[in-house]
Design a protein around this motif. Structure first.
Motif, PDB file in Angstrom:
ATOM      1  N   PRO A 190       0.848  -1.199   0.000  1.00  0.00           N
ATOM      2  CA  PRO A 190       0.000   0.000   0.000  1.00  0.00           C
ATOM      3  C   PRO A 190       0.882   1.247   0.000  1.00  0.00           C
ATOM      4  O   PRO A 190       2.059   1.191   0.349  1.00  0.00           O
ATOM      5  CB  PRO A 190      -0.795  -0.133   1.292  1.00  0.00           C
ATOM      6  N   THR A 191       0.296   2.382  -0.375  1.00  0.00           N
ATOM      7  CA  THR A 191       1.039   3.645  -0.405  1.00  0.00           C
ATOM      8  C   THR A 191       0.395   4.631   0.553  1.00  0.00           C
ATOM      9  O   THR A 191      -0.770   4.995   0.394  1.00  0.00           O
ATOM     10  CB  THR A 191       1.055   4.241  -1.822  1.00  0.00           C
ATOM     11  N   LEU A 192       1.162   5.045   1.556  1.00  0.00           N
ATOM     12  CA  LEU A 192       0.688   6.054   2.482  1.00  0.00           C
ATOM     13  C   LEU A 192       0.801   7.417   1.811  1.00  0.00           C
ATOM     14  O   LEU A 192       1.889   7.854   1.432  1.00  0.00           O
ATOM     15  CB  LEU A 192       1.528   6.004   3.762  1.00  0.00           C
ATOM     16  N   ILE A 193      -0.337   8.108   1.645  1.00  0.00           N
ATOM     17  CA  ILE A 193      -0.375   9.373   0.894  1.00  0.00           C
ATOM     18  C   ILE A 193      -0.112  10.569   1.789  1.00  0.00           C
ATOM     19  O   ILE A 193       0.653  11.471   1.442  1.00  0.00           O
ATOM     20  CB  ILE A 193      -1.744   9.537   0.202  1.00  0.00           C
TER      21      ILE A 193
ATOM     22  N   TRP B 121      -4.306   6.499   2.623  1.00  0.00           N
ATOM     23  CA  TRP B 121      -3.439   5.644   1.815  1.00  0.00           C
ATOM     24  C   TRP B 121      -4.230   5.034   0.665  1.00  0.00           C
ATOM     25  O   TRP B 121      -5.463   5.118   0.613  1.00  0.00           O
ATOM     26  CB  TRP B 121      -2.822   4.533   2.671  1.00  0.00           C
ATOM     27  N   THR B 122      -3.518   4.422  -0.268  1.00  0.00           N
ATOM     28  CA  THR B 122      -4.140   3.701  -1.378  1.00  0.00           C
ATOM     29  C   THR B 122      -3.792   2.224  -1.282  1.00  0.00           C
ATOM     30  O   THR B 122      -2.728   1.850  -0.769  1.00  0.00           O
ATOM     31  CB  THR B 122      -3.675   4.249  -2.738  1.00  0.00           C
TER      32      THR B 122
ATOM     33  N   THR C   3      -9.242   3.044   3.757  1.00  0.00           N
ATOM     34  CA  THR C   3      -8.141   3.792   3.136  1.00  0.00           C
ATOM     35  C   THR C   3      -7.912   5.146   3.820  1.00  0.00           C
ATOM     36  O   THR C   3      -7.154   5.968   3.318  1.00  0.00           O
ATOM     37  CB  THR C   3      -8.396   4.022   1.635  1.00  0.00           C
TER      38      THR C   3
ATOM     39  N   HIS D 149       3.354   4.375   9.534  1.00  0.00           N
ATOM     40  CA  HIS D 149       3.179   3.485   8.388  1.00  0.00           C
ATOM     41  C   HIS D 149       2.005   2.558   8.680  1.00  0.00           C
ATOM     42  O   HIS D 149       1.496   2.516   9.816  1.00  0.00           O
ATOM     43  CB  HIS D 149       4.461   2.712   8.039  1.00  0.00           C
TER      44      HIS D 149
ATOM     45  N   GLU E 110       2.349  -6.720   3.682  1.00  0.00           N
ATOM     46  CA  GLU E 110       3.151  -5.659   3.073  1.00  0.00           C
ATOM     47  C   GLU E 110       3.039  -4.382   3.909  1.00  0.00           C
ATOM     48  O   GLU E 110       1.941  -3.972   4.275  1.00  0.00           O
ATOM     49  CB  GLU E 110       2.649  -5.367   1.651  1.00  0.00           C
TER      50      GLU E 110
ATOM     51  N   SER F 142       3.615  -0.272   4.185  1.00  0.00           N
ATOM     52  CA  SER F 142       3.650   0.919   3.337  1.00  0.00           C
ATOM     53  C   SER F 142       4.958   1.685   3.558  1.00  0.00           C
ATOM     54  O   SER F 142       5.785   1.325   4.416  1.00  0.00           O
ATOM     55  CB  SER F 142       2.479   1.849   3.674  1.00  0.00           C
ATOM     56  N   ASN F 143       5.125   2.739   2.809  1.00  0.00           N
ATOM     57  CA  ASN F 143       6.195   3.699   3.066  1.00  0.00           C
ATOM     58  C   ASN F 143       5.970   4.375   4.413  1.00  0.00           C
ATOM     59  O   ASN F 143       4.870   4.320   4.982  1.00  0.00           O
ATOM     60  CB  ASN F 143       6.242   4.748   1.961  1.00  0.00           C
TER      61      ASN F 143
END
Length: 214
Positions: A2-5, A18-19, A59, A77, A95, A97-98
């Protein structure tokens, strides 16, 4: 993964967005005071200040009860599970995230005077103050001056330590000694108050004056 926005806060309660890639489900979010990771990708336990379970399709997130301290850098994260798996022994694939940083600016404390008084016979002063700030330790700086003809002829500074158990406003009773050099019939006695929080931010100074009688 996932991507932390983004990360932020609402009244010191942390938030995040996040996405998720297709087939990936949110699991939990972590906040720590250090970015160091353990072997499984989570933040090291000694540095962890908050974690929360997430629903699969979630999300965005906002803490409902945990308030972060101001002036501290936090690391955020979140973790997700990757479905489906082709081999049972590979499931589930977790997984991380950043990592993003979150720092809430430290606002200066607010000091309000309720009442104060001094006693020549006891050579002491007392004040009832109200301090509004984040939870934590602070110092009240009590400044004293004796003035004659508009000029300062003697001065003294006293520090009173206290703390707020929770963010908000709290009452404080302060007492300080008055040295003999600050007492003289007919001279003006001036006292000032200022609060300094544990991160060094200082409130505005408030003051009062009284003339010494015989």
């Amino acid at each position: 993964p996932p991507t932390l926005i983004s990360v932020g806060h609402v009244e010191q309660r942390p938030t995040a967005r996040w996405t998720l890639p297709t087939g990936v489900e949110s699991q939990l979010i972590e906040i720590a005071t250090d970015p160091a990771l353990s072997t499984d990708g989570a933040f090291i336990g000694d540095n962890l200040v908050l974690f929360d379970l997430l629903s699969a399709a979630q999300t965005s997130w906002r803490s409902s009860d945990h308030r972060l301290k101001t002036g501290v850098t936090y690391y955020v994260h979140m973790n997700a599970i990757d479905w489906p798996c082709f081999f049972i022994f590979e499931c589930p694939v977790r997984e991380w995230s950043n990592v993003l940083t979150l720092r809430i600016p430290n606002a200066a404390p607010v000091l309000q005077s309720r009442r104060w008084s001094v006693s020549r016979t006891r050579r002491s002063g007392t004040a009832r103050l109200q301090v509004c700030d984040d939870a934590g330790d602070f110092r009240v700086i009590v400044g004293q001056q004796r003035l004659r003809g508009g000029k300062v002829v003697a001065r003294e500074t006293t520090v009173v330590s206290s703390s707020l158990r929770a963010s908000g406003c709290g009452a404080l009773s302060a007492a300080w000694p008055i040295p003999g050099k600050l007492i003289a019939t007919g001279d003006l006695y001036r006292v000032t108050f200022a609060v300094v929080d544990e991160f060094g931010r200082r409130s505005r100074t408030i003051s009062g004056e009284s003339r010494w009688g015989s």
